[in-house]
Design a protein around this motif. Structure first.
Motif, PDB file in Angstrom:
ATOM      1  N   VAL A   3      76.503  14.411  11.513  1.00  0.00           N
ATOM      2  CA  VAL A   3      76.056  14.524  12.817  1.00  0.00           C
ATOM      3  C   VAL A   3      77.047  13.744  13.736  1.00  0.00           C
ATOM      4  CG1 VAL A   3      74.709  14.089  14.713  1.00  0.00           C
ATOM      5  CG2 VAL A   3      73.839  14.950  12.389  1.00  0.00           C
ATOM      6  N   PRO A   4      77.761  14.228  14.968  1.00  0.00           N
ATOM      7  CA  PRO A   4      78.522  13.599  15.619  1.00  0.00           C
ATOM      8  C   PRO A   4      77.894  12.094  16.228  1.00  0.00           C
ATOM      9  CG  PRO A   4      78.499  15.800  16.287  1.00  0.00           C
ATOM     10  CD  PRO A   4      77.213  15.513  15.434  1.00  0.00           C
ATOM     11  N   GLU A   5      78.591  11.111  16.505  1.00  0.00           N
ATOM     12  CA  GLU A   5      78.166  10.082  16.892  1.00  0.00           C
ATOM     13  C   GLU A   5      77.563   9.824  18.403  1.00  0.00           C
ATOM     14  OE1 GLU A   5      78.265   6.899  15.377  1.00  0.00           O
ATOM     15  OE2 GLU A   5      78.860   7.719  13.483  1.00  0.00           O
ATOM     16  N   THR A   6      77.934  10.799  19.012  1.00  0.00           N
ATOM     17  CA  THR A   6      77.629  11.180  20.526  1.00  0.00           C
ATOM     18  C   THR A   6      76.090  11.685  20.629  1.00  0.00           C
ATOM     19  OG1 THR A   6      78.742  13.199  20.541  1.00  0.00           O
ATOM     20  CG2 THR A   6      79.900  11.048  21.272  1.00  0.00           C
ATOM     21  N   ARG A   7      75.621  12.250  19.561  1.00  0.00           N
ATOM     22  CA  ARG A   7      74.521  12.958  19.422  1.00  0.00           C
ATOM     23  C   ARG A   7      73.297  11.755  19.004  1.00  0.00           C
ATOM     24  NH1 ARG A   7      74.361  18.644  17.190  1.00  0.00           N
ATOM     25  NH2 ARG A   7      74.244  17.770  15.278  1.00  0.00           N
ATOM     26  N   PRO A   8      72.478  11.170  19.744  1.00  0.00           N
ATOM     27  CA  PRO A   8      71.607  10.067  19.004  1.00  0.00           C
ATOM     28  C   PRO A   8      70.654  11.028  18.278  1.00  0.00           C
ATOM     29  CG  PRO A   8      71.014  10.784  21.517  1.00  0.00           C
ATOM     30  CD  PRO A   8      72.044  11.352  21.266  1.00  0.00           C
ATOM     31  N   THR A   9      70.560  10.511  17.050  1.00  0.00           N
ATOM     32  CA  THR A   9      69.835  11.002  15.761  1.00  0.00           C
ATOM     33  C   THR A   9      68.927   9.859  15.355  1.00  0.00           C
ATOM     34  OG1 THR A   9      71.670  12.548  15.171  1.00  0.00           O
ATOM     35  CG2 THR A   9      70.046  12.034  13.635  1.00  0.00           C
ATOM     36  N   VAL A  10      67.675  10.606  14.910  1.00  0.00           N
ATOM     37  CA  VAL A  10      66.642   9.706  14.143  1.00  0.00           C
ATOM     38  C   VAL A  10      66.413  10.615  12.811  1.00  0.00           C
ATOM     39  CG1 VAL A  10      64.355   8.921  14.146  1.00  0.00           C
ATOM     40  CG2 VAL A  10      65.734   8.730  16.225  1.00  0.00           C
ATOM     41  N   LEU A  11      66.181   9.857  11.665  1.00  0.00           N
ATOM     42  CA  LEU A  11      66.156  10.700  10.649  1.00  0.00           C
ATOM     43  C   LEU A  11      64.302  10.521  10.371  1.00  0.00           C
ATOM     44  CD1 LEU A  11      66.840  12.001   8.067  1.00  0.00           C
ATOM     45  CD2 LEU A  11      67.254   9.728   6.860  1.00  0.00           C
TER      46      LEU A  11
END
Length: 283
Positions: A3-11
């Motif tokens: 996932v790109p670093e610019t897209r805030p992601t939660v697992l």
């Protein structure tokens, strides 16, 4: 591809299909992808009303399996935080079916040394992320129909269905502040700790970890508890801040908030329970 670093992601992780189904209902524009090495499937999509991108996975039961797969998924997806969301057995009389326990810390109960004098415990504990715990405390103030406890959770690789068993007595005596018992939280928390990620375990109470577990499960308590835990997890992510952002909320997409009164309306899910309350005080 990660996932790109610019897209805030939660697992967001679960063990059981019903837990995954409760989480999945909040995720929009889902895309299914397998891990390029071990084949673990995740569904990625937007969390309604927020700037978060959620990667959800159903890992199956057990802390060791959870630890290995969580570490692998973190390395692949590079999320900012990890939530483990699901059901658990309640260990205290004042923890009711349908209540939600947010883990201030998670115990691994099986460490120790056996001596002629008996078992000498060598417990491990992983504390919930302060940022996520603070977001959770703020979030549940707007959820009067969800009775929430901020307390420790015990994890062991057993299904606890006998309140008088040796394992149950061991937990009561050695981990007396734990109010819920489950099988995966310590694995997820350990992996997140090693990878430097915020982590939180959120559990809905589906039984009392006693002989009545089968009857409670048959009556739909697991589905109700999973729905409550998922609702709290989503509320947390409406408060939790992506790095570099002002909050998890977004003005785009479906309205997840009523702006008059700042009350979250989770129209995509179902709340269960009739107990009116907010956070439950210290025991």
């Amino acid at each position: 591809m990660s996932v790109p670093e610019t897209r805030p992601t939660v697992l967001v992780l679960t063990a059981l299909p019903l837990e995954y189904a409760a989480v999945r209902t909040y995720i929009e524009d889902r895309e299914e992808r397998p891990h390029p090495d071990n084949g673990t499937y995740v569904e990625e999509g937007r969390l309604r009303g927020t700037s978060w991108w959620v990667a959800a996975a159903e890992l199956g039961e057990g802390s060791r399996n959870t630890a290995a797969l969580t570490a692998s998924l973190i390395g692949w997806l590079r999320p900012q935080a990890v939530l483990f969301v699901g059901v658990a057995g309640g260990l205290k009389e004042d923890i009711a079916l349908g209540d939600v326990v947010v883990g201030t810390k998670v115990y691994g109960i099986h460490g120790g040394k056996v001596t002629p004098e008996g078992l000498l415990d060598r417990p491990e504990a992983w504390y919930g992320s302060h940022a996520l715990l603070s977001a959770a405390r703020a979030a549940v103030r707007d959820m009067p129909d969800v009775r929430t406890h901020f307390k420790p959770i015990a994890t062991g690789d057993v299904v606890l269905a006998d309140a008088e068993s040796e394992v149950a007595r061991h937990v009561r005596e050695r981990y007396n502040d734990a109010v819920a018992f489950e099988m995966e939280g310590s694995g997820a928390a350990h992996a997140a700790h090693l990878e430097g990620r915020d982590a939180l375990v959120i559990r809905g109470i589906s039984d009392h970890a006693d002989a009545g577990k089968a009857a409670a499960d048959k009556g739909g308590s697991q589905e109700r508890a999973a729905a409550q835990a998922a609702a709290v997890a989503v509320a947390v992510l409406h408060k939790y801040r992506p790095r570099g952002g002002v909050s998890g909320d977004s003005e785009e997409g479906p309205q997840a908030r009523h702006r008059d009164g700042d009350h979250i309306d989770f129209s995509g899910g179902t709340f269960y329970g009739t107990v009116i309350g907010k956070q439950v005080g210290d025991r």
